[in-house]
Write an enzyme that holds these catalytic residues in place. Structure first.
Site, PDB file in Angstrom:
ATOM      1  N   ASP A 239     -10.046   3.288  -4.079  1.00 46.68           N
ATOM      2  CA  ASP A 239     -10.738   2.168  -3.426  1.00 46.68           C
ATOM      3  C   ASP A 239     -12.179   2.007  -3.918  1.00 46.68           C
ATOM      4  O   ASP A 239     -12.908   2.983  -4.085  1.00 46.68           O
ATOM      5  CB  ASP A 239     -10.796   2.400  -1.912  1.00 46.68           C
ATOM      6  CG  ASP A 239      -9.473   2.093  -1.246  1.00 46.68           C
ATOM      7  OD1 ASP A 239      -8.441   2.050  -1.947  1.00 46.68           O
ATOM      8  OD2 ASP A 239      -9.472   1.899  -0.020  1.00 46.68           O
TER       9      ASP A 239
ATOM     10  N   ASP B  72       0.822  -1.211   0.000  1.00 46.12           N
ATOM     11  CA  ASP B  72       0.000   0.000   0.000  1.00 46.12           C
ATOM     12  C   ASP B  72       0.861   1.268   0.000  1.00 46.12           C
ATOM     13  O   ASP B  72       2.092   1.201   0.018  1.00 46.12           O
ATOM     14  CB  ASP B  72      -0.941  -0.056   1.219  1.00 46.12           C
ATOM     15  CG  ASP B  72      -2.349   0.400   0.877  1.00 46.12           C
ATOM     16  OD1 ASP B  72      -2.489   1.296   0.031  1.00 46.12           O
ATOM     17  OD2 ASP B  72      -3.305  -0.133   1.474  1.00 46.12           O
TER      18      ASP B  72
END
Ligand code: GLA
Length: 382
Positions: free
Chosen positions: A183, A126
């Protein structure tokens, strides 16, 4: 290692967020096999964020939270492997992960060694809380180099949400897939926006480093960690979601709770004909029919497939019906000229309906808002 098809599997984040543990992972592994998901190609089981203790140990190593994973990660990996699956985990290139757990910046080689020791096969990496003085591409290369030298084949899944123009540099990092957009949430608007963003990014997609449109929300039905107040995605909308992910060749990482899949959810996630479009080995990018009024909301996307067939997807992302005068396809623009004496026989992959194109033009039937049709077409004599 080389990755030749968009990876497929399951990831814990969409449904479970922080609520992950050994039993959940074992039960999920069991179900991936017993429900037939592994047979369909879903072979990576990935634990996302929130698996570690908040502090490293005295040797600077990441420590799996013993309350969640009492047997440690190697035991979980062993169990997952015993089912014929591959095992994935998560870290981040920042100071801490997106939810505040220890991250790998400055610990890349140590953490890669831990991941190799635990025998993982996949690392999602990430981009939260990163050092702004170090370019993103260097952050990803740091972990890529550490993984490539850890003594184990580990698929590297970069997750920087397409920020910092990562389409221009992600392939220099050795990542095998990369989150090209933000997302996903369990809502139609999120699905629609992620599809539209792929138009500009599709030329960056391809063998070795696939554009990841994010984990699937199919089957979440308003539950779990990425639900919104207005999460009421219909069966047709989930079908459009899955069809688009396959048409654009995204990795297919299931995000729902596969211990409790409805028949409708299984029907979507396990449609092997649709999966075959997403996994087609030729891995061409889509082109678009430029029939009247082709727009970002109403479009026909086509892909040449290995072996000579053609995938044709009719998508209506808009809030109004699609009629044939909005959107149609000529054989000529596909590359089949009238003088060839050839036409297309098309099979719709959700209904099994078959049609043969007459008079060189394919005019889709009326299509309701948010719906799609996905065909596999064979070239036949007219
Ligand atoms: C980011 C990622 C998500 C998930 C969370 C975990 O938001 O994009 O996919 O991994 O972090 O904290």
């Amino acid at each position: 290692m080389t990755v030749v098809r968009p990876p497929m599997g399951w990831n814990s984040w969409n449904t479970f967020g922080t609520h992950i543990d050994e039993q959940l992972i074992k039960d999920t592994a069991d179900k991936m096999v017993s429900e037939g998901l592994l047979d369909c190609g879903y072979n990576y089981l990935v634990i996302d964020d929130c698996w570690a203790l908040r502090e490293r140990d005295n040797n600077g190593k990441l420590v799996p939270d013993p309350a969640k994973f009492p047997g440690g990660m190697k035991a979980v990996a062993d169990y997952v492997h015993s089912k014929g699956l591959k095992f994935g985990m998560y870290s981040c290139c920042g100071a801490v992960t997106c939810t505040g757990y220890p991250s790998s910046f400055g610990h890349e080689f140590d953490d890669a060694a831990s991941f190799a020791e635990w025998e993982i096969d996949f690392l999602k990496y990430d981009y939260c809380f990163r050092d702004q003085n170090v370019p993103g591409e260097v952050l990803y290369r740091r972990m890529s180099i550490a993984l490539a030298n850890c003594g184990r084949d580990i698929l590297f899944s970069a997750c920087n949400w397409g920020s910092d123009n990562s389409q221009n540099w992600i392939k220099t990092t050795g990542a095998h897939m990369w989150r090209s957009t933000g997302d996903i949430f369990d809502g139609w608007g999120s699905i629609r926006d992620l599809i539209k963003k792929q138009f500009a990014l599709q030329t960056t997609n391809g063998h070795g480093c696939f554009n990841d449109m994010d984990m699937l929300v199919v089957g979440m039905n308003g539950t779990g960690n990425v639900a919104k107040n207005d999460s009421n995605v219909s069966f047709e909308e989930y079908k459009t979601h899955f069809s688009a992910w396959c048409m654009f060749g995204s990795p297919l990482m299931i995000g729902c709770d596969i211990r409790n899949m409805t028949e409708e959810t299984k029907k979507i996630l396990m449609n092997r004909d649709v999966i075959a479009i997403g996994q087609d080995p030729l891995y061409t990018q889509p082109f678009y029919a430029h029939g009247a009024k082709h727009t970002e909301d109403k479009f026909i996307a086509c892909r040449l497939l290995d072996g000579g067939d053609i995938a044709i997807g009719v998508f209506n992302l808009s809030d109004t019906p699609l009629n044939y005068w909005n959107c149609y396809l000529t054989l000529n623009e596909i590359g089949i000229d009238i003088s060839s004496g050839k036409t297309l026989k098309m099979r719709e992959l959700w209904t099994g309906d078959e049609i043969t194109v007459k008079n060189e033009i394919f005019r889709p039937e009326k299509l309701e808002p948010h719906c799609c049709r996905l065909y596999r077409a064979s070239v036949v004599d007219a």
